[in-house]
Write a protein that holds these residues in place. Sequence first.
Motif, mmCIF file in Angstrom:
data_model
loop_
_atom_site.group_PDB
_atom_site.id
_atom_site.type_symbol
_atom_site.label_atom_id
_atom_site.label_comp_id
_atom_site.label_asym_id
_atom_site.label_seq_id
_atom_site.Cartn_x
_atom_site.Cartn_y
_atom_site.Cartn_z
ATOM 1 N N UNK A 360 -25.797 31.172 26.160
ATOM 2 C CA UNK A 360 -26.603 30.295 25.311
ATOM 3 C C UNK A 360 -27.541 29.417 26.125
ATOM 4 N N UNK A 361 -27.708 29.770 27.390
ATOM 5 C CA UNK A 361 -28.595 28.986 28.254
ATOM 6 C C UNK A 361 -29.929 29.691 28.339
ATOM 7 N N UNK A 362 -30.969 29.062 27.812
ATOM 8 C CA UNK A 362 -32.283 29.689 27.745
ATOM 9 C C UNK A 362 -32.889 29.795 29.139
ATOM 10 N N UNK A 363 -33.646 30.848 29.409
ATOM 11 C CA UNK A 363 -34.217 31.033 30.743
ATOM 12 C C UNK A 363 -35.191 29.919 31.106
ATOM 13 N N UNK A 364 -35.111 29.451 32.339
ATOM 14 C CA UNK A 364 -36.139 28.586 32.899
ATOM 15 C C UNK A 364 -36.199 28.857 34.401
ATOM 16 N N UNK A 365 -37.053 28.182 35.083
ATOM 17 C CA UNK A 365 -37.334 28.499 36.488
ATOM 18 C C UNK A 365 -36.122 28.312 37.376
ATOM 19 N N UNK A 366 -35.159 27.510 36.952
ATOM 20 C CA UNK A 366 -33.994 27.265 37.798
ATOM 21 C C UNK A 366 -32.864 28.236 37.500
ATOM 22 N N UNK A 367 -32.625 28.459 36.203
ATOM 23 C CA UNK A 367 -31.474 29.281 35.853
ATOM 24 C C UNK A 367 -31.736 30.761 35.958
ATOM 25 N N UNK A 411 -25.837 38.334 25.647
ATOM 26 C CA UNK A 411 -26.736 37.684 26.597
ATOM 27 C C UNK A 411 -27.601 36.641 25.900
ATOM 28 N N UNK A 412 -28.351 35.902 26.686
ATOM 29 C CA UNK A 412 -29.248 34.894 26.124
ATOM 30 C C UNK A 412 -30.358 35.540 25.320
ATOM 31 N N UNK A 413 -30.784 36.711 25.753
ATOM 32 C CA UNK A 413 -31.853 37.405 25.054
ATOM 33 C C UNK A 413 -33.207 37.042 25.625
ATOM 34 N N UNK A 442 -16.001 32.475 25.778
ATOM 35 C CA UNK A 442 -16.536 31.625 26.841
ATOM 36 C C UNK A 442 -18.022 31.476 26.595
ATOM 37 N N UNK A 443 -18.480 30.247 26.385
ATOM 38 C CA UNK A 443 -19.877 29.985 26.044
ATOM 39 C C UNK A 443 -20.566 29.374 27.262
ATOM 40 N N UNK A 444 -21.615 30.030 27.709
ATOM 41 C CA UNK A 444 -22.453 29.498 28.786
ATOM 42 C C UNK A 444 -23.515 28.622 28.151
ATOM 43 N N UNK A 445 -23.376 27.287 28.332
ATOM 44 C CA UNK A 445 -24.265 26.339 27.662
ATOM 45 C C UNK A 445 -25.315 25.809 28.625
ATOM 46 N N UNK A 446 -26.440 25.338 28.094
ATOM 47 C CA UNK A 446 -27.427 24.686 28.963
ATOM 48 C C UNK A 446 -26.822 23.429 29.596
#
Length: 569
Positions: A360-367, A411-413, A442-446
Amino acid sequence: MDATYAGPPPSSYDMSDYLGLIARHWWIAVLLTLAGTAAGAAYNESLPREYVSTASVLVRPAGLDANVSGGRTRDEINLDTEAQLMRSTAVVAGAAKVLQREDVDVLAGAVSVEVPPNTAVLQIKYAASAPEEAQAGAKAFAQSYLANREGNAKAELERQAAALRDKIKDLTEDLTKINGKLSGASPKSSNYATLDSQRDTTVTQINQLNNKVNQLATETVSAGTVIREARVPSRPVKPTAAVNYAAGALLGLLAGLGVAALRERLDRRVRGGRDLVRSGVAVLGAVPGKGAGCTEIFTPFSPGGRAFNRLRNEVVAAFRPGEQVVVVTGASRGPSATLVAANLAAALSRTGAEVVLIGAQLPDSLTEAAPLARLVGVAPTPGLSEVLAGRVSLAESTQRAARTPSLHVITTGGTATAAGMLQSHALRDIITTLRAHADYLVVEAPSTSASADAQSLASLADAAILAVETRRTSRPEVADAAEQLRRVGTPLLGGVMMPRLPHRARRTAAGADGETAPVEPAGRPLLGDDEEPVDAVANGHKPHADEQTIMLAPLDASALTELDEAHLQ
């Protein structure tokens, strides 16, 4: 399950904290110690040089010496008094005459006298800015002192001789008067006998006084002698190089320790388990190894795999009956939450339990450095963002991990999710549906520092885990994350510490363009096309033998703290 918020951070420090401070900032102390030593050397070079020459004088009684101990003997001289006479006006004037100088006060301040115990020796020391000047000064004062003492002794002898001669003159006049009276007196008279006796007495006194005058005239005057001539000093006595160097080094060291302490106080990054506890979060686990080696899912029997197996046991032991959802969020931006969530889900699935890992963590330059799809070996799309946008069904977005059949991944998608979708009822329905079809979620959160989505996801979970990247995450970020989770009422099990990921690993983990190549799903999804659950075991999808693991003992937080401090400093 009760919340495990640690409360206010402790303020006490022990020896290990100070040793850790020195280990982290030793280079500051070394540099400032060297700088202090150099400053001490420069200061030592800037000081004027002072050379001291010494002349030793053996003091002897000079004639009828008046400066005697108690004034009773001639042989015992009071050397303390003689040392004070070294700065007398006459001695200093005599030395100035020898040196051909007129600054009498400067000369008097440059000379000093020492009296060795149980000796009749005066050590005359003269300080000057040049070696030859120091030698000349010591020699001049020794000569002036002896000449002054000899002159005083001769003057005293002359004074005594003059006094004796005055007495002889008086006695001679008395004798002349007595002789005149005798010439007019009858030899047979009683007065003649008296005058004759007085004449004999006077003659005897005159003879005795003449003998004393003769003795004084022949008295040998020896005020003393120089037993050690003044020499040219080879090195200055001031400044003291060792003292100045040591003082500079000590001041530099103290300054280095002060700067290190100030730097440590201003550095608010989490470096070890103690910093995590001081931020109000208990230490749940620590991942050993270097940052570059922690960007994959650990094998079961590797050090990292064993650490996550212990973390799995902690999570399972903390769950009450009916609890099965754990959210993993990061205290700061970065891939730490993704890595912890993926490894925890893999550890849970190795027990044979059906586990769903939700990204559930949206893509950004760090992740993008540790994308969930690449870690577990599934296709990056479709994912949760497509389900929330209504483009695909939940069954279509659920994929089975390639190497772990009992691990299912959403996946986040790839669709940009509109703000608020992670807080929508659709996500709550997805979690409710998956609860009925899996043993653990198991939830992967921002990260809590990136958005409020971590709070929304945590409110749907039974427990939360905080992923902390050491030497990158700050203590205020950890405290703020714990406070956010506490406010939504989600029990915080503790923090899992990951080593700092180097920038190169962050850039290359996702590939050159930050995207992950599509991977075909391995195996059937957890849900069928009609959203009905599919039993993986009943359909022949049993976990491989090499994916099984034995349940370990409960996680020892203190042992993980030691592991953290041993591998993450």
